[in-house]
Design an enzyme around this catalytic site. Sequence first.
Site, PDB file in Angstrom:
ATOM      1  N   LYS A  22       6.774 -15.130   3.541  1.00  0.00           N
ATOM      2  CA  LYS A  22       6.873 -14.201   2.409  1.00  0.00           C
ATOM      3  C   LYS A  22       7.802 -13.034   2.747  1.00  0.00           C
ATOM      4  O   LYS A  22       8.662 -12.647   1.953  1.00  0.00           O
ATOM      5  CB  LYS A  22       5.490 -13.675   2.054  1.00  0.00           C
ATOM      6  CG  LYS A  22       5.468 -12.433   1.146  1.00  0.00           C
ATOM      7  CD  LYS A  22       4.070 -11.876   1.050  1.00  0.00           C
ATOM      8  CE  LYS A  22       4.010 -10.593   0.244  1.00  0.00           C
ATOM      9  NZ  LYS A  22       4.654  -9.449   0.900  1.00  0.00           N
ATOM     10  N   ASN A  23       7.626 -12.450   3.923  1.00  0.00           N
ATOM     11  CA  ASN A  23       8.386 -11.254   4.279  1.00  0.00           C
ATOM     12  C   ASN A  23       9.832 -11.554   4.645  1.00  0.00           C
ATOM     13  O   ASN A  23      10.614 -10.627   4.866  1.00  0.00           O
ATOM     14  CB  ASN A  23       7.692 -10.508   5.421  1.00  0.00           C
ATOM     15  CG  ASN A  23       6.384  -9.878   4.978  1.00  0.00           C
ATOM     16  OD1 ASN A  23       6.175  -9.627   3.788  1.00  0.00           O
ATOM     17  ND2 ASN A  23       5.486  -9.643   5.923  1.00  0.00           N
ATOM     18  N   ARG A 133       6.254  -4.011  -3.960  1.00  0.00           N
ATOM     19  CA  ARG A 133       7.100  -3.001  -3.330  1.00  0.00           C
ATOM     20  C   ARG A 133       8.441  -3.575  -2.874  1.00  0.00           C
ATOM     21  O   ARG A 133       9.439  -2.872  -2.814  1.00  0.00           O
ATOM     22  CB  ARG A 133       6.373  -2.373  -2.138  1.00  0.00           C
ATOM     23  CG  ARG A 133       5.103  -1.626  -2.495  1.00  0.00           C
ATOM     24  CD  ARG A 133       4.603  -0.797  -1.335  1.00  0.00           C
ATOM     25  NE  ARG A 133       5.532   0.264  -1.014  1.00  0.00           N
ATOM     26  CZ  ARG A 133       5.511   1.480  -1.564  1.00  0.00           C
ATOM     27  NH1 ARG A 133       4.623   1.758  -2.494  1.00  0.00           N
ATOM     28  NH2 ARG A 133       6.374   2.396  -1.206  1.00  0.00           N
ATOM     29  N   CYS A 157       0.509  -3.092  -2.983  1.00  0.00           N
ATOM     30  CA  CYS A 157      -0.829  -2.876  -2.432  1.00  0.00           C
ATOM     31  C   CYS A 157      -1.091  -1.400  -2.150  1.00  0.00           C
ATOM     32  O   CYS A 157      -0.210  -0.668  -1.689  1.00  0.00           O
ATOM     33  CB  CYS A 157      -0.990  -3.670  -1.131  1.00  0.00           C
ATOM     34  SG  CYS A 157      -1.175  -5.442  -1.380  1.00  0.00           S
ATOM     35  N   ARG A 162       4.055   4.360   1.675  1.00  0.00           N
ATOM     36  CA  ARG A 162       5.213   3.640   2.216  1.00  0.00           C
ATOM     37  C   ARG A 162       6.428   4.143   1.446  1.00  0.00           C
ATOM     38  O   ARG A 162       6.948   3.471   0.564  1.00  0.00           O
ATOM     39  CB  ARG A 162       5.023   2.125   2.067  1.00  0.00           C
ATOM     40  CG  ARG A 162       3.886   1.600   2.917  1.00  0.00           C
ATOM     41  CD  ARG A 162       3.817   0.099   2.913  1.00  0.00           C
ATOM     42  NE  ARG A 162       3.211  -0.395   1.689  1.00  0.00           N
ATOM     43  CZ  ARG A 162       2.988  -1.680   1.447  1.00  0.00           C
ATOM     44  NH1 ARG A 162       3.331  -2.592   2.337  1.00  0.00           N
ATOM     45  NH2 ARG A 162       2.436  -2.069   0.323  1.00  0.00           N
ATOM     46  N   PRO A 163       6.871   5.371   1.777  1.00  0.00           N
ATOM     47  CA  PRO A 163       7.861   6.044   0.932  1.00  0.00           C
ATOM     48  C   PRO A 163       9.229   5.375   0.973  1.00  0.00           C
ATOM     49  O   PRO A 163       9.618   4.764   1.974  1.00  0.00           O
ATOM     50  CB  PRO A 163       7.933   7.452   1.534  1.00  0.00           C
ATOM     51  CG  PRO A 163       7.519   7.276   2.959  1.00  0.00           C
ATOM     52  CD  PRO A 163       6.494   6.190   2.951  1.00  0.00           C
ATOM     53  N   VAL A 164       9.949   5.510  -0.151  1.00  0.00           N
ATOM     54  CA  VAL A 164      11.306   4.962  -0.228  1.00  0.00           C
ATOM     55  C   VAL A 164      12.348   6.025   0.102  1.00  0.00           C
ATOM     56  O   VAL A 164      13.541   5.763  -0.014  1.00  0.00           O
ATOM     57  CB  VAL A 164      11.576   4.368  -1.624  1.00  0.00           C
ATOM     58  CG1 VAL A 164      10.617   3.224  -1.903  1.00  0.00           C
ATOM     59  CG2 VAL A 164      11.484   5.435  -2.707  1.00  0.00           C
ATOM     60  N   ASP A 165      11.892   7.198   0.516  1.00  0.00           N
ATOM     61  CA  ASP A 165      12.855   8.262   0.796  1.00  0.00           C
ATOM     62  C   ASP A 165      13.778   7.900   1.955  1.00  0.00           C
ATOM     63  O   ASP A 165      14.921   8.373   2.019  1.00  0.00           O
ATOM     64  CB  ASP A 165      12.138   9.589   1.085  1.00  0.00           C
ATOM     65  CG  ASP A 165      11.204   9.520   2.278  1.00  0.00           C
ATOM     66  OD1 ASP A 165      10.353   8.612   2.300  1.00  0.00           O
ATOM     67  OD2 ASP A 165      11.322  10.366   3.182  1.00  0.00           O
ATOM     68  N   LEU A 166      13.315   7.030   2.877  1.00  0.00           N
ATOM     69  CA  LEU A 166      14.170   6.612   3.990  1.00  0.00           C
ATOM     70  C   LEU A 166      15.329   5.770   3.480  1.00  0.00           C
ATOM     71  O   LEU A 166      16.456   5.876   3.981  1.00  0.00           O
ATOM     72  CB  LEU A 166      13.360   5.834   5.022  1.00  0.00           C
ATOM     73  CG  LEU A 166      12.202   6.595   5.695  1.00  0.00           C
ATOM     74  CD1 LEU A 166      11.423   5.659   6.603  1.00  0.00           C
ATOM     75  CD2 LEU A 166      12.725   7.792   6.471  1.00  0.00           C
ATOM     76  N   ASP A 347      -0.081  -6.364   9.791  1.00  0.00           N
ATOM     77  CA  ASP A 347      -0.478  -7.387   8.824  1.00  0.00           C
ATOM     78  C   ASP A 347      -1.500  -8.370   9.383  1.00  0.00           C
ATOM     79  O   ASP A 347      -2.001  -9.221   8.642  1.00  0.00           O
ATOM     80  CB  ASP A 347       0.755  -8.159   8.321  1.00  0.00           C
ATOM     81  CG  ASP A 347       1.499  -7.412   7.226  1.00  0.00           C
ATOM     82  OD1 ASP A 347       1.005  -6.362   6.772  1.00  0.00           O
ATOM     83  OD2 ASP A 347       2.571  -7.885   6.814  1.00  0.00           O
ATOM     84  N   ARG A 439      -0.362 -13.307  -3.840  1.00  0.00           N
ATOM     85  CA  ARG A 439       0.923 -12.672  -3.604  1.00  0.00           C
ATOM     86  C   ARG A 439       1.538 -13.130  -2.286  1.00  0.00           C
ATOM     87  O   ARG A 439       2.766 -13.121  -2.133  1.00  0.00           O
ATOM     88  CB  ARG A 439       0.790 -11.136  -3.575  1.00  0.00           C
ATOM     89  CG  ARG A 439       0.468 -10.505  -4.912  1.00  0.00           C
ATOM     90  CD  ARG A 439       0.479  -8.984  -4.824  1.00  0.00           C
ATOM     91  NE  ARG A 439       1.689  -8.543  -4.149  1.00  0.00           N
ATOM     92  CZ  ARG A 439       1.705  -7.759  -3.071  1.00  0.00           C
ATOM     93  NH1 ARG A 439       0.571  -7.338  -2.526  1.00  0.00           N
ATOM     94  NH2 ARG A 439       2.836  -7.394  -2.527  1.00  0.00           N
TER      95      ARG A 439
END
Length: 460
Positions: A22-23, A133, A157, A162-166, A347, A439
């Site tokens: 999946k990943n 995400r 989830c 898990r910010p997207v600012d990076l 995980d 998922r």
Amino acid sequence: MEKFLIRGGVPLQGSVRVSGAKNSVLPILAAGLLGDSPLMVQNVPRLVDVVTMIKLIDKLGAKVRVGVENEDCQCQFDDASDPLRNEQSLEKLIDLVCSTQENAPLCLSIDASVLHNRDEGLVAPYELVKTMRASILVLGPLLARFGEAKVSLPGGCAIGSRPVDLHIKALKQMGAEIQIADGYINAKAPNGLKGARICFDQVTVTGTENILMAAALAEGETVLENAAREPEIVDLANCLRAMGAEIEGDGTALIRVKGVKSLKGTQHRVIADRIEAGTFLCAAAATRGSVILEQVDPAALDVVLLKLEDAGAIISTQGNQISLDMQGNRPKAVDILTAPHPGFPTDMQAQFMAMNSVAEGTATIVEKIFENRFMHATELNRLGAQIKINGSTATVKGVETLTGAPIMATDLRASASLVIGALAAEGQTEIHRIYHIDRGYEHIESKVRLLGGRIERLKA
């Protein structure tokens, strides 16, 4: 809504094929947006998240074809749904992806040579992005190739921040103009992206993937420092190299990317899902069983296998096969400290908590990656587990047996831990809100039944 009904207390026995990762498949499908000819992806698992990515890529205007692998790993496409340009044909594709009658891996062809709805703007809408995400992974490819993108802030989830600012900070360093308004990331690069030195403040898998894809078409060289090192990063880099990208250092904390003017399509086979593999190994250990996993890379599970050996499992590997045998014995408690790869994967934390719940002794589990990722502990306690939480540390005192009870899944990996707990428990367990597990696990109930587990999917 659906639920699982599990009658536990039976050791898992037998062999099962591990699905594609999946990943890996989600960023690789997003990479199809970079090519000026079709990208064909093999060993695609039948997952809800794959369906979401297909819908998103189709919404952006790329042509999607679906096929099934035959015994020779060759793709057989259904030309009746080619190209997908209407709701009926899209639903036909989704039905094929989700079919429980067919277990062969899927093939997907992504043709983004011409985006049919480009005039409508390259928008990744909230109704798709909110459920996954990984949808943020279309931001880098769209911006790099087309100079624009509008992507909803992602959902997924509820396991902590898990910010997207990076992602945003790195793209700005590469020359992107980005504004956030009305829940959307509005990004433009009218003069194209430029190579830059990117030093991530913390290790981020999706951030590394997004910038890796963006850098492949940026002008000049991009250096990624403190990059994620997961096998899925290497898989994406291998796909991009086959498309014509110039990448060095993937699998290490320092990746160099020399931008090229264009990328072409290719054929790429997704690696096996190491998390699915680890989940079935933990299930076998918790039920005192013996299993063989096929089509998996043992090297990708090195730290997990070592912990299972500490738990008393007899592990052997040969080629693309892993076998685990508990010889009917109860597992021993093992301590866990999650960390970025090559450390213990976050995980797999929930699955080991379930195994530790029926182990001899007491285990300490420290979660260093995500806050709020112990929500499964309360549900395992409903089965009779003895788990105490103190901040980012869980103390698990193993019990001889768990007992079936109604429980509820809260996120993807928590769902897997509850299945393990239910399989190890005496009596009957109902697991509600199992849409989470769909998922990331391909027809998990079918695979559990292949191993002798007593599990049914029912209407809730």
